[in-house]
Design an enzyme around this catalytic site. Sequence first.
Site, PDB file in Angstrom:
ATOM      1  N   ASP A  23      51.392  39.057 -15.260  1.00 15.37           N
ATOM      2  CA  ASP A  23      52.834  38.799 -15.704  1.00 15.37           C
ATOM      3  C   ASP A  23      52.091  37.645 -17.105  1.00 15.37           C
ATOM      4  OD1 ASP A  23      54.329  40.997 -14.723  1.00 15.37           O
ATOM      5  OD2 ASP A  23      54.500  39.809 -13.304  1.00 15.37           O
ATOM      6  N   ARG A  35      48.348  47.515 -14.833  1.00 10.18           N
ATOM      7  CA  ARG A  35      47.393  46.386 -13.388  1.00 10.18           C
ATOM      8  C   ARG A  35      45.943  47.533 -13.711  1.00 10.18           C
ATOM      9  NH1 ARG A  35      51.249  45.918 -10.108  1.00 10.18           N
ATOM     10  NH2 ARG A  35      50.848  46.104  -8.030  1.00 10.18           N
TER      11      ARG A  35
HETATM   12  O1  F6P Z   1      53.566  41.250 -11.220  1.00  9.47           O
HETATM   13  C1  F6P Z   1      52.873  41.847 -11.502  1.00  9.47           C
HETATM   14  C2  F6P Z   1      53.915  43.484 -11.327  1.00  9.47           C
HETATM   15  O2  F6P Z   1      53.446  44.202 -11.424  1.00  9.47           O
HETATM   16  C3  F6P Z   1      54.830  43.099 -12.426  1.00  9.47           C
HETATM   17  O3  F6P Z   1      54.603  43.050 -13.491  1.00  9.47           O
HETATM   18  C4  F6P Z   1      56.001  44.111 -11.865  1.00  9.47           C
HETATM   19  O4  F6P Z   1      57.593  44.067 -11.915  1.00  9.47           O
HETATM   20  C5  F6P Z   1      55.767  44.487 -10.208  1.00  9.47           C
HETATM   21  O5  F6P Z   1      54.070  43.564 -10.324  1.00  9.47           O
HETATM   22  C6  F6P Z   1      54.890  45.770  -9.390  1.00  9.47           C
HETATM   23  O6  F6P Z   1      55.107  45.907  -8.670  1.00  9.47           O
HETATM   24  P1  F6P Z   1      54.442  46.922  -7.231  1.00  9.47           P
HETATM   25  O7  F6P Z   1      53.498  47.050  -8.266  1.00  9.47           O
HETATM   26  O8  F6P Z   1      54.579  46.624  -6.052  1.00  9.47           O
HETATM   27  O9  F6P Z   1      55.350  47.956  -8.197  1.00  9.47           O
END
Ligand code: F6P
Length: 328
Positions: free
Chosen positions: A126, A260
Amino acid sequence: MKIGVLTSGGDAPGMNAAIRAIVRKAIFQGCEVYGIKRGFSGILEGDMVKMDSLSVADILHRGGTILQSARCLEFKTPEGQALAKDQLEKLGLNGLVIIGGDGSFRGAQVLNKMGFQTVGIPGTIDNDIGCTDYSIGFDTAVNTVLDAMNKIRDTASSHNRTCIIEVMGKNAGFIAVSAALTGGAEAVLVPEVPYDLESLATQITKNVARKKSHSVVLVAEGLFGDPNSIDHSSSFKVGNYLSLRTGLDIRVTILGHLQRGGTPTFFDRKIATLMGSKAIDLLLAGETEKMIGYSENRIQIYAMDEAINTKKSLDPEQLELVNILANA
Ligand code: F6P
């Protein structure tokens, strides 16, 4: 010195490069290093393994985190914190490197108050952590978005479509603006700046009139509503509105967790490696409650409190430039 390292919160490409640098620099300096599994959960469960040089071989290029990650609610309770203290003392760990976002740094502050030395490394795609220009994972994530934009633009042009692409960022628009600026989006909508869907509809209609083959609109996932419960409907709301107002053929893509993963870029590996090495320097120098940042093209050290309490803002000139370049 006995040093523990953990990754907490959302994983980010480049975290492994930081772990490698921490482990090998610590060994070089004669320290023992323990990898703590699944963030703060691993402390509570006593799931900590001694790391040697080979344990971090062949991980530089891998996304994710070999230590795994978690968001640990139990650590926020007084009972959880007391258990954490016991577990760390049992192993004799006296220094900790915490890689994660501001939630992870708040956890580091708790550990610091219990007498453990803590150093934070910003790791989140982020890029919303105060003080530092960059956090680990952001560069790779933006490059992943650019790759997706290129592909979506190919098909959008072939069908004269408008494509909405939703990107991550929680309640911040850093990924969206950076990708819009460098990927040539026609528009970008972010939570930090008021937007006007009516003028966006007009702009897209004009794009069609002046024979633009497509329009790509980037929407930050936190555009509407509660950042803690992102429901991924922002982009569909924008898409439905534009479709009704313009009558055009509109498609929506949510990039989601694709952003990610993946092999970290040169830049993420570089800052992760420098930050990891500096974390060991700081612990050995007796420093605590510090966050290592990367700003003005170099590693910089900040008080953790300052990093947590500084709100990072988007550069309004970059947003304006997206519009200028798309509409000139
Ligand atoms: O903080 C990183 C992030 O990828 C955000 O961009 C996103 O809103 C969140 O984590 C998603 O989280 P999770 O993997 O718990 O769904």
